[in-house]
Design a protein around this motif. Structure first.
Motif, PDB file in Angstrom:
ATOM      1  N   HIS A 104       0.828  -1.206   0.000  1.00  0.00           N
ATOM      2  CA  HIS A 104       0.000   0.000   0.000  1.00  0.00           C
ATOM      3  C   HIS A 104       0.863   1.257   0.000  1.00  0.00           C
ATOM      4  N   LYS A 105       1.913   1.249   0.789  1.00  0.00           N
ATOM      5  CA  LYS A 105       2.813   2.406   0.822  1.00  0.00           C
ATOM      6  C   LYS A 105       3.522   2.568  -0.524  1.00  0.00           C
ATOM      7  N   ARG A 106       3.917   1.467  -1.113  1.00  0.00           N
ATOM      8  CA  ARG A 106       4.658   1.503  -2.381  1.00  0.00           C
ATOM      9  C   ARG A 106       3.808   2.083  -3.497  1.00  0.00           C
ATOM     10  N   ALA A 107       2.491   1.827  -3.442  1.00  0.00           N
ATOM     11  CA  ALA A 107       1.605   2.323  -4.493  1.00  0.00           C
ATOM     12  C   ALA A 107       1.540   3.846  -4.507  1.00  0.00           C
ATOM     13  N   ALA A 108       1.858   4.492  -3.382  1.00  0.00           N
ATOM     14  CA  ALA A 108       1.790   5.949  -3.315  1.00  0.00           C
ATOM     15  C   ALA A 108       3.130   6.626  -3.553  1.00  0.00           C
ATOM     16  N   VAL A 109       4.189   5.848  -3.792  1.00  0.00           N
ATOM     17  CA  VAL A 109       5.527   6.415  -3.975  1.00  0.00           C
ATOM     18  C   VAL A 109       5.707   6.856  -5.432  1.00  0.00           C
ATOM     19  N   PRO A 110       6.194   8.070  -5.691  1.00  0.00           N
ATOM     20  CA  PRO A 110       6.460   8.512  -7.069  1.00  0.00           C
ATOM     21  C   PRO A 110       7.500   7.611  -7.730  1.00  0.00           C
ATOM     22  N   ALA A 241      -4.776   4.417  12.011  1.00  0.00           N
ATOM     23  CA  ALA A 241      -6.106   3.951  11.623  1.00  0.00           C
ATOM     24  C   ALA A 241      -6.271   3.979  10.107  1.00  0.00           C
ATOM     25  N   PHE A 242      -5.770   5.038   9.462  1.00  0.00           N
ATOM     26  CA  PHE A 242      -5.841   5.114   8.002  1.00  0.00           C
ATOM     27  C   PHE A 242      -5.060   3.973   7.361  1.00  0.00           C
ATOM     28  N   ASP A 243      -3.863   3.687   7.900  1.00  0.00           N
ATOM     29  CA  ASP A 243      -3.016   2.638   7.326  1.00  0.00           C
ATOM     30  C   ASP A 243      -3.635   1.256   7.517  1.00  0.00           C
ATOM     31  N   LEU A 244      -4.233   1.023   8.676  1.00  0.00           N
ATOM     32  CA  LEU A 244      -4.792  -0.295   8.963  1.00  0.00           C
ATOM     33  C   LEU A 244      -6.103  -0.547   8.236  1.00  0.00           C
ATOM     34  N   MET A 245      -6.805   0.509   7.839  1.00  0.00           N
ATOM     35  CA  MET A 245      -8.013   0.354   7.031  1.00  0.00           C
ATOM     36  C   MET A 245      -7.788   1.006   5.679  1.00  0.00           C
ATOM     37  N   TYR A 246      -6.708   0.618   5.048  1.00  0.00           N
ATOM     38  CA  TYR A 246      -6.328   1.197   3.761  1.00  0.00           C
ATOM     39  C   TYR A 246      -7.432   0.951   2.724  1.00  0.00           C
ATOM     40  N   GLY A 247      -7.747   1.978   1.979  1.00  0.00           N
ATOM     41  CA  GLY A 247      -8.759   1.866   0.934  1.00  0.00           C
ATOM     42  C   GLY A 247     -10.141   2.304   1.363  1.00  0.00           C
ATOM     43  N   ALA A 248     -10.355   2.504   2.668  1.00  0.00           N
ATOM     44  CA  ALA A 248     -11.660   2.966   3.126  1.00  0.00           C
ATOM     45  C   ALA A 248     -11.831   4.447   2.811  1.00  0.00           C
ATOM     46  N   GLY A 249     -13.015   4.848   2.440  1.00  0.00           N
ATOM     47  CA  GLY A 249     -13.291   6.242   2.126  1.00  0.00           C
ATOM     48  C   GLY A 249     -13.323   7.104   3.376  1.00  0.00           C
ATOM     49  N   GLU A 250     -13.275   8.403   3.170  1.00  0.00           N
ATOM     50  CA  GLU A 250     -13.267   9.350   4.279  1.00  0.00           C
ATOM     51  C   GLU A 250     -14.494   9.211   5.169  1.00  0.00           C
ATOM     52  N   LEU A 251     -15.628   8.871   4.592  1.00  0.00           N
ATOM     53  CA  LEU A 251     -16.861   8.788   5.357  1.00  0.00           C
ATOM     54  C   LEU A 251     -17.017   7.463   6.080  1.00  0.00           C
ATOM     55  N   VAL A 252     -16.059   6.548   5.881  1.00  0.00           N
ATOM     56  CA  VAL A 252     -16.135   5.217   6.481  1.00  0.00           C
ATOM     57  C   VAL A 252     -15.031   4.975   7.501  1.00  0.00           C
ATOM     58  N   ARG A 253     -13.813   5.430   7.213  1.00  0.00           N
ATOM     59  CA  ARG A 253     -12.646   5.041   8.013  1.00  0.00           C
ATOM     60  C   ARG A 253     -12.710   5.622   9.432  1.00  0.00           C
ATOM     61  N   PRO A 254     -12.033   4.957  10.366  1.00  0.00           N
ATOM     62  CA  PRO A 254     -11.959   5.499  11.724  1.00  0.00           C
ATOM     63  C   PRO A 254     -11.026   6.704  11.770  1.00  0.00           C
ATOM     64  N   PHE A 255     -11.216   7.581  12.747  1.00  0.00           N
ATOM     65  CA  PHE A 255     -12.145   7.486  13.849  1.00  0.00           C
ATOM     66  C   PHE A 255     -13.439   8.253  13.584  1.00  0.00           C
ATOM     67  N   HIS A 256     -13.473   9.053  12.538  1.00  0.00           N
ATOM     68  CA  HIS A 256     -14.582   9.995  12.356  1.00  0.00           C
ATOM     69  C   HIS A 256     -15.605   9.548  11.319  1.00  0.00           C
ATOM     70  N   GLY A 257     -15.350   8.419  10.650  1.00  0.00           N
ATOM     71  CA  GLY A 257     -16.296   7.895   9.693  1.00  0.00           C
ATOM     72  C   GLY A 257     -17.257   6.901  10.331  1.00  0.00           C
ATOM     73  N   ALA A 258     -17.959   6.148   9.482  1.00  0.00           N
ATOM     74  CA  ALA A 258     -19.010   5.252   9.973  1.00  0.00           C
ATOM     75  C   ALA A 258     -18.476   4.183  10.913  1.00  0.00           C
ATOM     76  N   THR A 259     -17.291   3.642  10.621  1.00  0.00           N
ATOM     77  CA  THR A 259     -16.736   2.614  11.507  1.00  0.00           C
ATOM     78  C   THR A 259     -16.395   3.194  12.873  1.00  0.00           C
ATOM     79  N   GLY A 260     -15.939   4.434  12.906  1.00  0.00           N
ATOM     80  CA  GLY A 260     -15.692   5.091  14.184  1.00  0.00           C
ATOM     81  C   GLY A 260     -16.972   5.309  14.960  1.00  0.00           C
ATOM     82  N   PHE A 261     -18.049   5.683  14.258  1.00  0.00           N
ATOM     83  CA  PHE A 261     -19.333   5.872  14.924  1.00  0.00           C
ATOM     84  C   PHE A 261     -19.775   4.573  15.596  1.00  0.00           C
ATOM     85  N   ALA A 262     -19.623   3.461  14.889  1.00  0.00           N
ATOM     86  CA  ALA A 262     -20.031   2.175  15.461  1.00  0.00           C
ATOM     87  C   ALA A 262     -19.212   1.854  16.709  1.00  0.00           C
TER      88      ALA A 262
END
Length: 297
Positions: A104-110, A241-262
């Protein structure tokens, strides 16, 4: 509130007017600043206007109990619950191997930095991704707690004392005021840069949802300091949290998205169970003399 909001919102307005994105160096400076106006506003009103002591009336006490440790570690538990909810509900498998994390990290490297990245990984291979949680915990206990202290001194210090009502009424009003104060930075690109309007609505709801849990910790800990540690640890674990749930959208990922709400809803439910069945003195029932009940606890 006027002083705190003015001190926070004016730099945010300048950032937007100058065309600086929140993810820029100027945005990082404003992000580091926005919590401090609470501190200065509280000092001005409490010491300058009211001429009252700052420490004990606002919950700046150091009588440590077991709730302090819980306040520090709870964000890690919340993150694990959020990851499980993302996997169960949204089908987003947590990043649980070093190979996945590297990919995942490699995919973002120039392309021009790929060789340097591969050499760095070869020299310093990463450990299991869940170790990122352990790495973040010390920052929540130290530097990040200091960053969050001023904000919490205003919210769970001054407003906790001044807002009338029992547990739920007080938590609701503090959560609403917290949410109103937070909206401009979200509209400027914080946390939800691609969904700013939806993110602002989510942030309002998030503050209201989290406020009862933080009020509960504030009372059980007997101090505002561990509440700042709780917030600081959330801040420290946001990037993992972003790294561990890589690929989740802003409205879903923790801590402020839907998974965080749950996860935070389950946290509040767990605290309610403790209050209902295990606490020597209950805080959450809304009935006669609620201020005396909270003060006594």
């Amino acid at each position: 509130m006027v002083l705190a909001c003015a001190g926070s919102w004016i730099p945010i307005a300048w950032l937007a007017a100058a065309g600086h994105p929140w993810q820029s160096g100027a945005g990082a400076a404003v992000s580091a600043w926005v919590g401090f106006p609470w501190l200065f506003a509280v000092i001005f009103v409490q010491a300058g206007v009211l001429r009252q002591p700052l420490m004990e009336p606002l919950g700046i006490t150091f009588a440590v109990n077991r709730w302090w440790l819980l306040a520090w570690l709870l964000p890690a538990l919340v993150l694990l619950v959020a990851l499980l909810s993302g996997w169960a509900v949204f089908g987003i498998e947590p990043v649980h191997t070093a190979a996945q994390l590297i990919a995942h990290k490699r995919a973002a490297v120039p392309p021009d930095q790929m060789a340097q990245f591969d050499a760095l990984v070869a020299d310093h291979p990463p450990s299991n991704p869940f170790m990122l949680i352990l790495y973040g915990l010390p920052a929540g206990l130290t530097f990040n707690a200091l960053v969050c202290f001023g904000e919490e001194l205003g919210l769970r210090g001054f407003l906790f004392r001044e807002v009338p009502g029992g547990f739920w009424t007080r938590s609701l009003w503090i959560g609403l005021l917290w949410g109103v104060w937070s909206v401009p930075e979200v509209l400027a690109g914080h946390l939800f840069p691609h969904h700013r309007v939806e993110g602002a609505a989510l942030m309002m709801a998030w503050c209201v949802l989290l406020s009862p849990s933080m009020t509960y910790l504030r009372v059980r800990c007997g101090s505002v300091i561990p509440v700042a540690i709780f917030r600081g640890t959330l801040l420290a674990l946001t990037r993992p949290a972003f790294d561990l749930m890589y690929g989740a959208g802003e409205l879903v990922r923790p801590f402020h998205g839907a998974t965080g709400f749950a996860a935070f809803a389950l946290l509040l439910a767990g605290l309610w169970v403790h209050d209902r069945y295990f606490a020597a003195q209950r805080l959450m029932p809304e009935h006669a003399r609620p201020r005396d009940r909270i003060a006594a606890a």
